[in-house]
Structure formats: C-alpha cells, structure tokens
Design an enzyme around this catalytic site. Sequence first.
Site, PDB file in Angstrom:
ATOM      1  N   PRO A  16       0.798  -1.259  -0.109  1.00 15.66           N
ATOM      2  CA  PRO A  16       0.186  -0.071  -0.058  1.00 15.66           C
ATOM      3  C   PRO A  16       0.817   1.348   0.014  1.00 15.66           C
ATOM      4  O   PRO A  16       1.824   1.329   0.592  1.00 15.66           O
ATOM      5  CB  PRO A  16      -0.816   0.064   1.236  1.00 15.66           C
ATOM      6  N   ASN A  17       0.156   2.296  -0.749  1.00 15.00           N
ATOM      7  CA  ASN A  17       0.811   3.607  -1.099  1.00 15.00           C
ATOM      8  C   ASN A  17       2.354   3.809  -1.797  1.00 15.00           C
ATOM      9  O   ASN A  17       2.686   4.768  -1.932  1.00 15.00           O
ATOM     10  CB  ASN A  17       0.959   4.301   0.475  1.00 15.00           C
TER      11      ASN A  17
ATOM     12  N   ARG B  47       4.922  11.001  -2.606  1.00 21.42           N
ATOM     13  CA  ARG B  47       4.600  10.678  -1.231  1.00 21.42           C
ATOM     14  C   ARG B  47       5.720  11.134  -0.396  1.00 21.42           C
ATOM     15  O   ARG B  47       6.732  10.389  -0.412  1.00 21.42           O
ATOM     16  CB  ARG B  47       3.962   9.419  -1.013  1.00 21.42           C
TER      17      ARG B  47
ATOM     18  N   TYR C  39      10.896   8.775   1.047  1.00 14.49           N
ATOM     19  CA  TYR C  39      10.752   7.588   0.298  1.00 14.49           C
ATOM     20  C   TYR C  39      11.565   8.111  -1.159  1.00 14.49           C
ATOM     21  O   TYR C  39      11.631   7.124  -2.074  1.00 14.49           O
ATOM     22  CB  TYR C  39       9.471   7.350  -0.061  1.00 14.49           C
TER      23      TYR C  39
ATOM     24  N   ASN D  15       8.270  -5.527  -0.789  1.00 13.42           N
ATOM     25  CA  ASN D  15       7.824  -4.135   0.256  1.00 13.42           C
ATOM     26  C   ASN D  15       6.527  -4.191   0.820  1.00 13.42           C
ATOM     27  O   ASN D  15       5.522  -3.701  -0.400  1.00 13.42           O
ATOM     28  CB  ASN D  15       8.455  -3.176  -0.327  1.00 13.42           C
TER      29      ASN D  15
ATOM     30  N   ALA E 159       2.757  -0.569   4.810  1.00 13.84           N
ATOM     31  CA  ALA E 159       2.570  -0.696   6.313  1.00 13.84           C
ATOM     32  C   ALA E 159       2.029  -1.983   6.727  1.00 13.84           C
ATOM     33  O   ALA E 159       2.042  -2.215   7.888  1.00 13.84           O
ATOM     34  CB  ALA E 159       1.166   0.373   6.573  1.00 13.84           C
TER      35      ALA E 159
ATOM     36  N   HIS F 273       3.998  -4.260   9.360  1.00  6.59           N
ATOM     37  CA  HIS F 273       3.695  -4.187  10.857  1.00  6.59           C
ATOM     38  C   HIS F 273       2.443  -4.727  11.413  1.00  6.59           C
ATOM     39  O   HIS F 273       2.216  -4.649  12.573  1.00  6.59           O
ATOM     40  CB  HIS F 273       3.854  -2.802  11.266  1.00  6.59           C
TER      41      HIS F 273
ATOM     42  N   ASP G  94       1.624 -15.701   6.606  1.00  3.29           N
ATOM     43  CA  ASP G  94       1.164 -16.758   6.578  1.00  3.29           C
ATOM     44  C   ASP G  94       1.165 -17.272   4.995  1.00  3.29           C
ATOM     45  O   ASP G  94       1.844 -18.361   4.629  1.00  3.29           O
ATOM     46  CB  ASP G  94      -0.312 -17.093   6.895  1.00  3.29           C
TER      47      ASP G  94
ATOM     48  N   GLU H  53      12.727  -9.098   1.825  1.00  2.47           N
ATOM     49  CA  GLU H  53      12.027  -7.962   2.420  1.00  2.47           C
ATOM     50  C   GLU H  53      12.778  -6.586   2.211  1.00  2.47           C
ATOM     51  O   GLU H  53      13.883  -6.499   2.598  1.00  2.47           O
ATOM     52  CB  GLU H  53      11.745  -8.114   3.897  1.00  2.47           C
TER      53      GLU H  53
ATOM     54  N   HIS I  84      12.583  -2.363   2.666  1.00  2.00           N
ATOM     55  CA  HIS I  84      11.854  -1.012   3.253  1.00  2.00           C
ATOM     56  C   HIS I  84      13.051  -0.007   2.668  1.00  2.00           C
ATOM     57  O   HIS I  84      14.180  -0.066   2.861  1.00  2.00           O
ATOM     58  CB  HIS I  84      11.769  -0.769   4.729  1.00  2.00           C
ATOM     59  N   ILE I  85      12.373   0.959   2.030  1.00  2.95           N
ATOM     60  CA  ILE I  85      12.938   2.196   1.422  1.00  2.95           C
ATOM     61  C   ILE I  85      13.728   3.005   2.635  1.00  2.95           C
ATOM     62  O   ILE I  85      14.832   3.400   2.593  1.00  2.95           O
ATOM     63  CB  ILE I  85      11.993   3.016   0.537  1.00  2.95           C
ATOM     64  N   SER I  86      12.925   3.204   3.579  1.00  3.69           N
ATOM     65  CA  SER I  86      13.458   3.872   4.654  1.00  3.69           C
ATOM     66  C   SER I  86      14.066   2.999   5.609  1.00  3.69           C
ATOM     67  O   SER I  86      13.744   1.802   5.802  1.00  3.69           O
ATOM     68  CB  SER I  86      12.123   4.756   5.375  1.00  3.69           C
TER      69      SER I  86
ATOM     70  N   ARG J  70      12.797   5.067  12.629  1.00  6.22           N
ATOM     71  CA  ARG J  70      11.379   5.818  12.701  1.00  6.22           C
ATOM     72  C   ARG J  70      10.400   5.376  13.872  1.00  6.22           C
ATOM     73  O   ARG J  70      11.104   5.124  15.076  1.00  6.22           O
ATOM     74  CB  ARG J  70      10.717   5.594  11.524  1.00  6.22           C
TER      75      ARG J  70
HETATM   76  C1  DHK Z   1       6.864   1.657   3.425  1.00 10.57           C
HETATM   77  C2  DHK Z   1       5.807   2.281   4.271  1.00 10.57           C
HETATM   78  O1  DHK Z   1       4.571   2.406   3.339  1.00 10.57           O
HETATM   79  C3  DHK Z   1       5.611   2.385   5.547  1.00 10.57           C
HETATM   80  O2  DHK Z   1       4.325   2.143   6.139  1.00 10.57           O
HETATM   81  C4  DHK Z   1       6.678   1.430   6.155  1.00 10.57           C
HETATM   82  C5  DHK Z   1       7.999   1.367   4.048  1.00 10.57           C
HETATM   83  C6  DHK Z   1       7.991   1.553   5.797  1.00 10.57           C
HETATM   84  C7  DHK Z   1       9.361   1.689   3.574  1.00 10.57           C
HETATM   85  O3  DHK Z   1      10.480   2.075   4.086  1.00 10.57           O
HETATM   86  O4  DHK Z   1       9.613   1.259   2.145  1.00 10.57           O
HETATM   87  O5  DHK Z   1       6.715   1.574   7.584  1.00 10.57           O
END
Ligand code: DHK
Length: 144
Positions: free
Chosen positions: A10-11, A18, A23, A74, A77, A80, A87, A98, A100-102, A107
């Site tokens: 998502p996102n 964003r 990001y 990735n 959210a 978490h 599963d 896995e 994560h960009i950040s 954080r």
């Molecule tokens: C991307 C998201 O959308 C966040 O909800 C995660 C992750 C971190 C990222 O760093 O790519 O917490």
Amino acid sequence: MHDILLLNGPNLNLLGQRQPEIYGAETLADVERACTELGRELGLAVHPEQSNHEGALVDRIQQARGAEAGIVLNPGAYSHTSLAILDALNAFEGPVIEVHISNIHRREAFRHHSYVSSRADAVIAGAGTEGYLLALRRMATLLG
Ligand code: DHK
C-alpha cells in the site's frame, strides 16, 4: 532465467509524490524499470506488481507458488500488521527478500517490528529505492 515477483504494498504507487524526504524522488515506474533492467543482466525475469489491498497481496503471493522462483517484497504498512501476508509467504517455497526504502528502525516505534522478517531470507532497510536493486543481487546469489 528465474522468474521473480517484485511485489509492492500500500501507498507505494505514490512513490515520488509521497513524503519524498523519506521515500525519495523516484516513481514506482522508475523502480520497476530499473529492477526489470538489472534483473535481465542477472538472469532474473522480474514481474512487478503493486496493490493497496491486503487480500490482493495474499492472492498474488499464493499465485507465486510453483510459478515464481523468489519474491522481493515491500509490504508497506502491512509489514507491521499482517499475519495473513506472513502466512502466505510461509506457504511459498522459494527465497523471500523484504525491502523497506526507509530505515524503519530509525522511525516511530510502531514501525520497528515487521511480521514478514521472520520469514525473510534477507531484510534491506534504509538503502532508499536502491534497496530493491540490492535485493535482486542477493536473490540472484541465492538462486545461483
Ligand atoms: C513503506 C511504508 O509504506 C511504511 O508503511 C513502512 C516502508 C516503511 C518503507 O520504508 O518502504 O513503515
């Protein structure tokens, strides 16, 4: 050529627009193009997908069973919160990386735990969008 699922949650469709201070400026299309090109050099046929919906992510991970050799994911959210994605990954036979960009550990505390990490063969966080490319390099090593 190994088929690899590159799955964004998502996102991440809003990459480049964003919170670019977190990001980065690259769009998802930029990332997917770079991954597809690097994949070709590494002998990986990268299949990019993105969804904002948990169930759609679960469905796509299930479809990867027996069809794709590895998953670079990735989960956004859902990292978490989602036992369902964990599963689904546990029912997948190949390597999972896995991304994560950040750096989620630098954080908010609620981002420090990822359910997916207990299944992941590698976790890359804080390398920006380059993390996807690092993940593909590691995937190529794992798949030989
Ligand atoms: C991307 C998201 O959308 C966040 O909800 C995660 C992750 C971190 C990222 O760093 O790519 O917490």
